[in-house]
Design a protein around this motif. Sequence first.
Motif, mmCIF file in Angstrom:
data_model
loop_
_atom_site.group_PDB
_atom_site.id
_atom_site.type_symbol
_atom_site.label_atom_id
_atom_site.label_comp_id
_atom_site.label_asym_id
_atom_site.label_seq_id
_atom_site.Cartn_x
_atom_site.Cartn_y
_atom_site.Cartn_z
ATOM 1 N N ASP A 255 0.825 -1.225 0.000
ATOM 2 C CA ASP A 255 0.000 0.000 0.000
ATOM 3 C C ASP A 255 0.853 1.267 0.000
ATOM 4 O O ASP A 255 0.334 2.376 0.126
ATOM 5 C CB ASP A 255 -0.957 0.004 1.204
ATOM 6 N N SER B 87 3.154 2.175 2.237
ATOM 7 C CA SER B 87 3.633 2.669 3.531
ATOM 8 C C SER B 87 4.969 2.034 3.904
ATOM 9 O O SER B 87 5.326 0.962 3.431
ATOM 10 C CB SER B 87 2.587 2.429 4.620
ATOM 11 N N GLU C 261 4.677 -4.106 10.998
ATOM 12 C CA GLU C 261 3.469 -4.683 10.406
ATOM 13 C C GLU C 261 3.314 -4.273 8.941
ATOM 14 O O GLU C 261 3.324 -3.090 8.669
ATOM 15 C CB GLU C 261 2.205 -4.241 11.174
ATOM 16 N N TYR D 268 1.687 6.678 10.995
ATOM 17 C CA TYR D 268 0.730 5.765 11.627
ATOM 18 C C TYR D 268 1.265 5.314 12.980
ATOM 19 O O TYR D 268 2.433 5.548 13.310
ATOM 20 C CB TYR D 268 0.419 4.563 10.727
ATOM 21 N N ALA D 269 0.394 4.676 13.734
ATOM 22 C CA ALA D 269 0.792 4.086 15.012
ATOM 23 C C ALA D 269 0.750 2.582 14.851
ATOM 24 O O ALA D 269 0.107 2.058 13.948
ATOM 25 C CB ALA D 269 -0.170 4.527 16.107
ATOM 26 N N GLU E 200 0.467 -1.166 17.234
ATOM 27 C CA GLU E 200 0.189 -1.772 18.538
ATOM 28 C C GLU E 200 1.319 -2.687 18.991
ATOM 29 O O GLU E 200 1.074 -3.804 19.433
ATOM 30 C CB GLU E 200 -1.127 -2.555 18.449
ATOM 31 N N HIS F 255 -7.538 2.701 20.669
ATOM 32 C CA HIS F 255 -7.411 1.747 19.555
ATOM 33 C C HIS F 255 -6.206 0.816 19.748
ATOM 34 O O HIS F 255 -6.333 -0.407 19.716
ATOM 35 C CB HIS F 255 -7.299 2.551 18.253
ATOM 36 N N GLU F 256 -5.040 1.416 19.963
ATOM 37 C CA GLU F 256 -3.828 0.598 20.094
ATOM 38 C C GLU F 256 -3.891 -0.263 21.356
ATOM 39 O O GLU F 256 -3.373 -1.379 21.387
ATOM 40 C CB GLU F 256 -2.564 1.469 20.098
ATOM 41 N N GLU G 147 -8.392 -5.013 13.195
ATOM 42 C CA GLU G 147 -8.774 -3.600 13.016
ATOM 43 C C GLU G 147 -10.245 -3.338 13.303
ATOM 44 O O GLU G 147 -10.601 -2.302 13.875
ATOM 45 C CB GLU G 147 -8.374 -3.109 11.621
ATOM 46 N N PHE H 83 -4.961 -2.348 5.169
ATOM 47 C CA PHE H 83 -5.176 -1.204 6.058
ATOM 48 C C PHE H 83 -6.192 -0.221 5.473
ATOM 49 O O PHE H 83 -6.178 0.973 5.777
ATOM 50 C CB PHE H 83 -3.846 -0.508 6.369
ATOM 51 N N TYR I 34 -11.226 -1.417 8.463
ATOM 52 C CA TYR I 34 -11.383 -0.725 9.747
ATOM 53 C C TYR I 34 -12.865 -0.437 10.042
ATOM 54 O O TYR I 34 -13.404 -0.886 11.059
ATOM 55 C CB TYR I 34 -10.595 0.592 9.740
HETATM 56 N N1 TRP Z 1 -2.198 -1.645 12.609
HETATM 57 C C1 TRP Z 1 -1.985 -0.224 12.776
HETATM 58 C C2 TRP Z 1 -3.173 0.283 13.557
HETATM 59 O O1 TRP Z 1 -4.288 0.252 13.066
HETATM 60 C C3 TRP Z 1 -1.889 0.552 11.517
HETATM 61 C C4 TRP Z 1 -0.826 0.269 10.537
HETATM 62 C C5 TRP Z 1 0.295 -0.480 10.618
HETATM 63 C C6 TRP Z 1 -0.819 0.847 9.263
HETATM 64 N N2 TRP Z 1 0.992 -0.409 9.455
HETATM 65 C C7 TRP Z 1 0.329 0.397 8.618
HETATM 66 C C8 TRP Z 1 -1.686 1.703 8.602
HETATM 67 C C9 TRP Z 1 0.606 0.798 7.350
HETATM 68 C C10 TRP Z 1 -1.399 2.106 7.343
HETATM 69 C C11 TRP Z 1 -0.248 1.652 6.714
HETATM 70 O O2 TRP Z 1 -3.025 0.654 14.662
#
Ligand code: TRP
Length: 461
Positions: free
Chosen positions: A142, A144, A160, A293-294, A296, A314-315, A337, A387, A392
């Motif tokens: 994606d 990221s 992740e 992003y964050a 967990e 959320h986390e 999610e 993601f 979500y």
């Molecule tokens: N799992 C993470 C959350 O929802 C988000 C996340 C991790 C993420 N890697 C990502 C979102 C890459 C977008 C792209 O807390």
Amino acid sequence: MPKAVRRTFVLATTPVVLAALLGATAPRSAGSPGVGDPYFPLSGNGGYDVRHYDLTLGYDPGSGHLTGKAVLTARATQRLTRFDLDLSGLKVTGLTVDHVKADHRRDGQELVVTPRRTLHKGQWFRVAVTYSGTPKPVTDPDGSLDGWIPTDDGAFVAGEPQGAMTWFPANSHPTDKASYDFTLTVPQGKTAVANGVLLGERTRDGRTTFRWRQSEPMAAYLATATVGTFRTTRYTTRDGIQVYDAVDPREADKAASVLKQLPSVLEWESKLFGPYPFRAAGSIVDRAPNVGYALETQSRPVYSAAPDLSTLVHESAHQWFGDSVTLTSWKDIWLNEGFAVYTEWLYSEQHGGDSAQKTFDDLYARPASDGLWAFPPGDPGSGANIFGTPVYARGAMTLHALRTAVGDPAFFRILRAWAAAHRYGHATTAQFVRLAERESGKNLDALFHTWLYTKGKPRTP
Ligand code: TRP
Ligand code: ZN
């Protein structure tokens, strides 16, 4: 029936069984390069299961150089003449299996190991890898960044779905959980924060070593070793959870009021989901604008900037759903999610904000052309979508539809039973559906089919 007779009977029954039996007598002796995840076919490896990682790392934020030694304690699940680890970039300078030098070569993200002696099925073994280099993040489908991500004062480390391999050799798929020890050395003045409990911290010759222990099982993608200039805080909650916060001073003012709510958020979630699964907790608040992003990360989520309360909720919810109860396949990502987002809705509902029903209704009002309905959350179709908004938001809507169908008592019983049934383990969507049916006494096939698997906007809310 005597054993020999039964075997003959089985052999005569189906060719599939026959093939399986033949396979069992003449197994392939090379471990596979992946565990068969359709979205990330090279993630993880077949043929063994890691029990423990002992990671000793040194990082110099100035040069971006990492030195590492990883000792993996694992068990062969089949006869193994060779096996793979996942490792991307970096240079391997030494590798032993049970203290004996082993042949190894690199093949993309696979580190292919040929031990001197064949490992037999069930055998425990120890792999030690020494390595170094300048770690680079991977770019996910994606777009990221994922893995070891350098920042202006250290590194933001979040793996992740596939970034663990950018900083340690691993069986990098959620299906293989293990305990971890971290020994992290950084220049004096920097802090290196990993998962679990801080065992000790010592400064010598201008370098500080932090020792961390994550004793409850953890998937590789949830490991962190985030480095930076941090303000740190330690305390123990009323429930005896050891909290360690590390905050980039530039984010400290914004983060303070949110971080101090962590104990009350964890207490509230414990009432809903059952006991918090880990002995440690905390937050890592970094400044990593290129991440955005964050994650967990187990016991101690990592934030790329000061989080708002909803993100902390959320986390924190992921500690139950994702970290303790872990995916078997990335396709089931809504189990992480959808649950974490629905926890945000519940938090709002129970703290004077919008009700979950209102949030659901607002989303349901979106037109059929909206991205929310682009694909079904139970079948995102590829790693590029895991993601996405449908995972979500429609994932959370699925839980709300379930709640509406079974009523509050059964719904909250389901959430608790789910966290308890797979605590420290793994689960699938099919198992969730079965558990929800068992706890509610209702047939929920149509509901889950509609919300998880049907393309486009569901016709009835
Ligand atoms: N799992 C993470 C959350 O929802 C988000 C996340 C991790 C993420 N890697 C990502 C979102 C890459 C977008 C792209 O807390
Ligand atoms: Zn999440």
